[in-house]
Design an enzyme around this catalytic site. Structure first.
Site, PDB file in Angstrom:
ATOM      1  N   SER A 143       0.931  -1.169  -0.042  1.00  0.00           N
ATOM      2  CA  SER A 143       0.064  -0.095  -0.014  1.00  0.00           C
ATOM      3  C   SER A 143       0.877   1.313   0.235  1.00  0.00           C
ATOM      4  CB  SER A 143      -0.907   0.100   1.227  1.00  0.00           C
ATOM      5  OG  SER A 143      -1.519   1.355   1.382  1.00  0.00           O
ATOM      6  N   TYR A 157      -2.541  -1.568  10.150  1.00  0.00           N
ATOM      7  CA  TYR A 157      -2.414  -1.561   8.653  1.00  0.00           C
ATOM      8  C   TYR A 157      -1.161  -0.925   8.205  1.00  0.00           C
ATOM      9  CZ  TYR A 157      -3.889  -1.285   3.896  1.00  0.00           C
ATOM     10  OH  TYR A 157      -4.184  -1.286   2.250  1.00  0.00           O
TER      11      TYR A 157
END
Length: 253
Positions: A143, A157
């Site tokens: 990401s 995350y």
């Protein structure tokens, strides 16, 4: 690639979003694609779409959080096809309670188990076959949060996605001598179903400006198309209208 030109790709998280788009793009390029995920119905729909368009695809239900299940899936693929040329590690999750203020250890543990351990489990599962082939490629979908720390994705995350970047580079350090290579693909905001888990769900207008799944599908197919002598170590890709650069009420928290 086998002598008859057959290329076999295994795509985790292949039932929707980036994984689905990657599977479709790979199949369009002539790959035999195996899609994995937790929802059999979603996998079956992806397989039906790919085969309906003339591609080769099949499904194996899988929760990557289980090392044994990941190994079993890899063994099934090798038993049927004799090889695995590409692993796309796309399975990943986030949770609504993601800030330091409201995060729960259960959510943290689940994120680490899927987003980090699941990546490792699948990499280890394909490694003996790829070493034997002296050829193989892995694309780990991380990401933008794997490169740039921000508040919005949350500490769990962000931490797991940073770890995936480090894991990818460490793989290349050790396995380049075996003809293997890995790429860490780090997309910014992508209009996928995972957005529904955000504390503030982006509007349709906001999502229209984001990267779309097919953009990442094309990127995955491009990375996979490179000859064995080429290692694309990482790709950082974002929408032109990058909300991380633009201060709005929805992306400050």
């Amino acid at each position: 690639m086998s002598r008859n030109g057959k290329r076999v790709a295994w795509v985790t998280g292949g039932g929707s979003g980036i994984g689905e788009a990657g599977a479709e793009a790979l199949a369009a390029d002539g790959w035999t694609v195996v899609v994995s995920g937790r929802r059999q119905s979603a996998l079956d729909a992806v397989v039906a779409k790919i085969t309906g368009d003339g591609g080769a695809a099949e499904a194996i239900a899988l929760d990557v959080a289980s090392a044994a299940a990941a190994q079993k899936a890899a063994d099934q693929i090798v038993a049927k096809h004799g090889r695995i040329d590409l692993l796309v590690n796309n399975a990943g999750i986030n949770v609504p309670k993601r800030s330091w203020q409201d995060m729960e250890l259960e959510g943290w543990d689940r994120l680490v188990q899927v987003n980090l351990n699941g990546v490792l489990y699948c990499m280890r599962a394909v490694l003996p076959t790829m070493r034997q082939q002296q050829d193989g490629s892995i694309i780990n979908v991380s990401s933008w949060a794997g490169r740039h720390v921000s508040k919005m994705p949350g500490p769990a995350y962000t931490t797991t996605k940073h770890a995936v970047l480090a894991l990818t580079h460490s793989f290349n350090m050790d396995e380049c001598v075996n003809g293997l290579r890995a790429c860490c693909l780090m997309p910014g905001e992508v209009a996928t179903p995972i957005l529904k888990l955000r504390p503030v769900v982006p509007s349709e207008a906001e999502q229209a400006k984001m990267l779309q799944p097919e953009d990442l599908g094309r990127t995955i197919a491009f990375i996979a198309s490179m000859p064995a002598r080429v290692c694309i170590n990482e790709v950082l890709i974002s929408p032109t209208h990058n909300r991380g650069f633009i201060q709005t009420p929805n992306n400050r928290d």
